[in-house]
Design a protein around this motif. Structure first.
Motif, PDB file in Angstrom:
ATOM      1  N   GLU A   1      26.623  42.736  45.361  1.00 25.70           N
ATOM      2  CA  GLU A   1      25.832  41.728  46.086  1.00 25.70           C
ATOM      3  C   GLU A   1      25.402  42.233  47.460  1.00 25.70           C
ATOM      4  O   GLU A   1      24.337  41.887  47.951  1.00 25.70           O
ATOM      5  CB  GLU A   1      26.622  40.416  46.207  1.00 25.70           C
ATOM      6  CG  GLU A   1      26.703  39.667  44.887  1.00 25.70           C
ATOM      7  CD  GLU A   1      27.669  38.497  44.917  1.00 25.70           C
ATOM      8  OE1 GLU A   1      28.462  38.359  45.885  1.00 25.70           O
ATOM      9  OE2 GLU A   1      27.649  37.709  43.944  1.00 25.70           O
TER      10      GLU A   1
ATOM     11  N   ILE B   1      28.771  44.892  36.006  1.00 24.24           N
ATOM     12  CA  ILE B   1      30.174  44.641  36.393  1.00 24.24           C
ATOM     13  C   ILE B   1      31.148  44.963  35.260  1.00 24.24           C
ATOM     14  O   ILE B   1      32.171  45.608  35.483  1.00 24.24           O
ATOM     15  CB  ILE B   1      30.380  43.198  36.901  1.00 24.24           C
ATOM     16  CG1 ILE B   1      29.725  43.045  38.275  1.00 24.24           C
ATOM     17  CG2 ILE B   1      31.874  42.856  36.995  1.00 24.24           C
ATOM     18  CD1 ILE B   1      29.799  41.646  38.853  1.00 24.24           C
ATOM     19  N   SER B   2      30.845  44.566  34.040  1.00 26.74           N
ATOM     20  CA  SER B   2      31.788  44.766  32.936  1.00 26.74           C
ATOM     21  C   SER B   2      32.099  46.250  32.697  1.00 26.74           C
ATOM     22  O   SER B   2      33.273  46.635  32.693  1.00 26.74           O
ATOM     23  CB  SER B   2      31.251  44.084  31.673  1.00 26.74           C
ATOM     24  OG  SER B   2      32.191  44.218  30.644  1.00 26.74           O
TER      25      SER B   2
ATOM     26  N   PRO C   1      37.499  42.693  39.796  1.00 17.86           N
ATOM     27  CA  PRO C   1      36.083  42.387  39.532  1.00 17.86           C
ATOM     28  C   PRO C   1      35.381  41.690  40.702  1.00 17.86           C
ATOM     29  O   PRO C   1      34.182  41.916  40.921  1.00 17.86           O
ATOM     30  CB  PRO C   1      36.137  41.479  38.303  1.00 17.86           C
ATOM     31  CG  PRO C   1      37.405  41.874  37.607  1.00 17.86           C
ATOM     32  CD  PRO C   1      38.376  42.205  38.723  1.00 17.86           C
ATOM     33  N   GLU C   2      36.111  40.884  41.475  1.00 18.67           N
ATOM     34  CA  GLU C   2      35.484  40.191  42.620  1.00 18.67           C
ATOM     35  C   GLU C   2      35.052  41.196  43.686  1.00 18.67           C
ATOM     36  O   GLU C   2      34.003  41.041  44.308  1.00 18.67           O
ATOM     37  CB  GLU C   2      36.441  39.159  43.224  1.00 18.67           C
ATOM     38  CG  GLU C   2      36.759  37.982  42.321  1.00 18.67           C
ATOM     39  CD  GLU C   2      37.698  38.312  41.151  1.00 18.67           C
ATOM     40  OE1 GLU C   2      38.596  39.176  41.293  1.00 18.67           O
ATOM     41  OE2 GLU C   2      37.513  37.706  40.073  1.00 18.67           O
TER      42      GLU C   2
ATOM     43  N   GLN D   1      31.916  42.799  42.439  1.00 21.77           N
ATOM     44  CA  GLN D   1      30.788  41.871  42.565  1.00 21.77           C
ATOM     45  C   GLN D   1      30.294  41.822  44.016  1.00 21.77           C
ATOM     46  O   GLN D   1      29.089  41.861  44.264  1.00 21.77           O
ATOM     47  CB  GLN D   1      31.182  40.472  42.089  1.00 21.77           C
ATOM     48  CG  GLN D   1      30.018  39.492  42.159  1.00 21.77           C
ATOM     49  CD  GLN D   1      30.324  38.156  41.502  1.00 21.77           C
ATOM     50  OE1 GLN D   1      31.207  38.065  40.642  1.00 21.77           O
ATOM     51  NE2 GLN D   1      29.599  37.138  41.905  1.00 21.77           N
ATOM     52  N   LYS D   2      31.231  41.778  44.968  1.00 25.52           N
ATOM     53  CA  LYS D   2      30.834  41.774  46.387  1.00 25.52           C
ATOM     54  C   LYS D   2      30.114  43.065  46.763  1.00 25.52           C
ATOM     55  O   LYS D   2      29.131  43.051  47.490  1.00 25.52           O
ATOM     56  CB  LYS D   2      32.060  41.571  47.288  1.00 25.52           C
ATOM     57  CG  LYS D   2      32.502  40.136  47.373  1.00 25.52           C
ATOM     58  CD  LYS D   2      33.573  39.946  48.456  1.00 25.52           C
ATOM     59  CE  LYS D   2      34.155  38.557  48.374  1.00 25.52           C
ATOM     60  NZ  LYS D   2      35.584  38.541  48.138  1.00 25.52           N
TER      61      LYS D   2
ATOM     62  N   LEU E   1      24.386  43.379  39.004  1.00 33.71           N
ATOM     63  CA  LEU E   1      25.447  42.450  38.590  1.00 33.71           C
ATOM     64  C   LEU E   1      25.751  42.583  37.106  1.00 33.71           C
ATOM     65  O   LEU E   1      26.901  42.434  36.683  1.00 33.71           O
ATOM     66  CB  LEU E   1      25.071  41.005  38.948  1.00 33.71           C
ATOM     67  CG  LEU E   1      25.165  40.698  40.449  1.00 33.71           C
ATOM     68  CD1 LEU E   1      24.607  39.319  40.749  1.00 33.71           C
ATOM     69  CD2 LEU E   1      26.600  40.817  40.958  1.00 33.71           C
ATOM     70  N   SER E   2      24.756  42.912  36.300  1.00 37.16           N
ATOM     71  CA  SER E   2      24.981  43.073  34.855  1.00 37.16           C
ATOM     72  C   SER E   2      25.842  44.295  34.538  1.00 37.16           C
ATOM     73  O   SER E   2      26.280  44.463  33.400  1.00 37.16           O
ATOM     74  CB  SER E   2      23.639  43.175  34.117  1.00 37.16           C
ATOM     75  OG  SER E   2      22.906  44.287  34.602  1.00 37.16           O
TER      76      SER E   2
ATOM     77  N   TRP F   1      34.078  47.608  35.709  1.00 38.65           N
ATOM     78  CA  TRP F   1      35.460  47.141  35.735  1.00 38.65           C
ATOM     79  C   TRP F   1      36.288  47.904  34.698  1.00 38.65           C
ATOM     80  O   TRP F   1      37.447  48.255  34.940  1.00 38.65           O
ATOM     81  CB  TRP F   1      35.534  45.631  35.547  1.00 38.65           C
ATOM     82  CG  TRP F   1      36.925  45.105  35.508  1.00 38.65           C
ATOM     83  CD1 TRP F   1      37.489  44.320  34.555  1.00 38.65           C
ATOM     84  CD2 TRP F   1      37.972  45.340  36.485  1.00 38.65           C
ATOM     85  NE1 TRP F   1      38.808  44.061  34.860  1.00 38.65           N
ATOM     86  CE2 TRP F   1      39.126  44.672  36.033  1.00 38.65           C
ATOM     87  CE3 TRP F   1      38.044  46.059  37.667  1.00 38.65           C
ATOM     88  CZ2 TRP F   1      40.339  44.698  36.727  1.00 38.65           C
ATOM     89  CZ3 TRP F   1      39.250  46.091  38.369  1.00 38.65           C
ATOM     90  CH2 TRP F   1      40.375  45.409  37.900  1.00 38.65           C
TER      91      TRP F   1
END
Length: 175
Positions: free
Chosen positions: A50, A13-14, A42-43, A46-47, A10-11, A17
Motif C-alpha cells: 500500500e 500478497i498470497s 501478511p499485514e 499489505q502495508k 495487492l493481488s 506470503w
C-alpha cells in the motif's frame, strides 16, 4: 532466464506470503530466532504494498522473491551503535526472501543488484540493510556484493548487524 523486479500489487500478497513462510521456516530450521515472533506477517506485506514499498522478483509471471524497499525510512538506523559510511539519502531493504524452488541460483544477490539500481534511478548512492547475527547466508551476500559492516541496530529489542554500500554512478546493472 526471464527475471524482472517490479512493484508488488495487492493481488501478489498470497504468493509473497508463501515465500516469506518458507523463509521463516528455513530460519527456524537453521536454529535462528529471526522471524520467529510473528513478524513478518501478511499485514506487514499489505502495508509495504500500500505504501509502494513492496517489490517482487519474477521469473516470467511467477513471483519468486520479495523485498520491501524504502527510501530514507528507517528510524532505528539513526541510533546505530557504530557509524554509517554516509549520512546522505539512502535506500533500505527489509524482508528479503527467495522462493524455496529457486534457492541456490544467486537470486538474493540479483535482487540486491536490482535494489541498488532502484537507488541509482532515484539518484541515491547509499543502500543500507541489516540482518540477524546468525543469518550467515545474508552476511556472505553482503560481503560478496561489497557491503561494509557498520555496527549494530536494534529491532524489537534484538540486535542486528548493519551494513551499507556506497554506490557509484557507473554501478548500474547491465541487463
Amino acid at each position: 532466464m526471464n527475471y524482472h523486479f517490479r512493484k508488488a500489487e495487492l493481488s501478489d500478497i498470497s504468493p509473497i506470503w508463501e515465500i516469506l513462510q518458507q523463509a521463516i521456516q528455513r530460519r527456524k530450521e537453521d536454529g535462528s530466532n529471526q522471524w520467529q515472533d510473528g513478524y513478518p506477517n501478511p499485514e506487514v506485506v499489505q502495508k509495504d504494498i500500500e505504501k509502494g514499498e513492496g517489490f517482487v522478483l519474477t521469473d516470467g509471471e511467477t513471483i519468486i522473491g520479495y523485498s520491501a524497499v524504502l527510501i530514507n525510512d528507517e528510524p532505528v538506523y539513526a541510533k546505530i551503535e557504530g557509524n554509517w559510511l554516509t549520512n546522505d539519502d539512502f535506500v533500505v531493504m527489509h524482508r528479503v526472501a527467495v522462493s524455496e524452488n529457486y534457492l541456490g541460483k544467486g537470486l538474493a544477490k540479483l535482487m540486491l543488484k536490482y535494489i541498488e539500481d532502484f537507488a541509482l534511478s532515484n539518484n541515491i548512492y547509499s543502500v543500507k540493510a541489516d540482518t540477524n547475527f546468525d543469518n550467515i547466508a545474508m552476511m556472505k551476500i553482503f560481503e560478496k556484493l561489497g557491503y561494509s559492516y557498520c555496527g549494530e541496530v536494534y529491532f524489537r529489542g534484538s540486535p542486528r548487524k548493519a551494513y551499507e554500500k556506497v554506490l557509484a554512478k557507473q554501478d548500474q546493472l547491465k541487463l
